[in-house]
Design a protein around this motif. Sequence first.
Motif, PDB file in Angstrom:
ATOM      1  N   ARG A 119      10.547   4.285   2.326  1.00 30.38           N
ATOM      2  CA  ARG A 119       9.650   3.131   2.444  1.00 30.38           C
ATOM      3  C   ARG A 119       8.241   3.581   2.839  1.00 30.38           C
ATOM      4  O   ARG A 119       7.239   3.096   2.301  1.00 30.38           O
ATOM      5  N   ALA A 135       6.538   5.090  -0.148  1.00 29.75           N
ATOM      6  CA  ALA A 135       6.125   4.053  -1.091  1.00 29.75           C
ATOM      7  C   ALA A 135       4.850   3.372  -0.621  1.00 29.75           C
ATOM      8  O   ALA A 135       3.935   3.113  -1.416  1.00 29.75           O
ATOM      9  N   VAL A 136       4.749   3.082   0.672  1.00 29.71           N
ATOM     10  CA  VAL A 136       3.547   2.450   1.219  1.00 29.71           C
ATOM     11  C   VAL A 136       2.363   3.411   1.106  1.00 29.71           C
ATOM     12  O   VAL A 136       1.260   3.016   0.715  1.00 29.71           O
ATOM     13  N   ALA A 158       1.932   5.702  -1.064  1.00 19.21           N
ATOM     14  CA  ALA A 158       1.550   5.839  -2.469  1.00 19.21           C
ATOM     15  C   ALA A 158       0.665   4.679  -2.917  1.00 19.21           C
ATOM     16  O   ALA A 158      -0.145   4.835  -3.838  1.00 19.21           O
ATOM     17  N   GLU A 159       0.778   3.538  -2.271  1.00 17.26           N
ATOM     18  CA  GLU A 159      -0.017   2.371  -2.627  1.00 17.26           C
ATOM     19  C   GLU A 159      -1.425   2.414  -2.017  1.00 17.26           C
ATOM     20  O   GLU A 159      -2.326   1.721  -2.506  1.00 17.26           O
ATOM     21  N   VAL A 160      -1.591   3.210  -0.977  1.00 11.09           N
ATOM     22  CA  VAL A 160      -2.891   3.291  -0.310  1.00 11.09           C
ATOM     23  C   VAL A 160      -3.772   4.259  -1.115  1.00 11.09           C
ATOM     24  O   VAL A 160      -3.385   5.411  -1.333  1.00 11.09           O
ATOM     25  N   PRO A 161      -4.953   3.791  -1.547  1.00 11.57           N
ATOM     26  CA  PRO A 161      -5.822   4.697  -2.308  1.00 11.57           C
ATOM     27  C   PRO A 161      -6.345   5.821  -1.434  1.00 11.57           C
ATOM     28  O   PRO A 161      -6.582   5.654  -0.247  1.00 11.57           O
ATOM     29  N   GLU A 162      -6.512   6.961  -2.073  1.00 15.91           N
ATOM     30  CA  GLU A 162      -7.038   8.111  -1.344  1.00 15.91           C
ATOM     31  C   GLU A 162      -8.507   7.934  -1.127  1.00 15.91           C
ATOM     32  O   GLU A 162      -9.232   7.428  -1.989  1.00 15.91           O
TER      33      GLU A 162
END
Length: 114
Positions: free
Chosen positions: A100, A103-104, A106-110
């Motif tokens: 989890r 996954a979170v 991965a959703e946050v932009p670098e």
Amino acid sequence: MIDRHPEDFNHLFQALADPYRRGFIEQLAKRPSSVKELAAPTDVQLPAVLKHLRVLEESGIVMSEKIGRVRTYRMRPDAFKTINRWIEQRQAEMNAAFDRLAAVMAEVPEERDH
């Protein structure tokens, strides 16, 4: 879920907490042994060894058989089934939490350096 009642489960962990009992388990994992054989490599007197073995037997880790005057102890084939299942459940829960988190993340932009 755990096979046993929580107090039985706690008793199992308490049985494993003692270094002498863990030593007896290590010996018994290799081969069945008499009380004298289990006591030989330790500095523990026979009455104390018997108390330790009683704890291991009551917790379901070992079983004994008396033939004549000799009581022989051996590991129960399913001795660690309950503990293994409990550890596997904790491991699965922990892996799910990390999944989890990944996954979170991965959703946050670098952020890019300017």
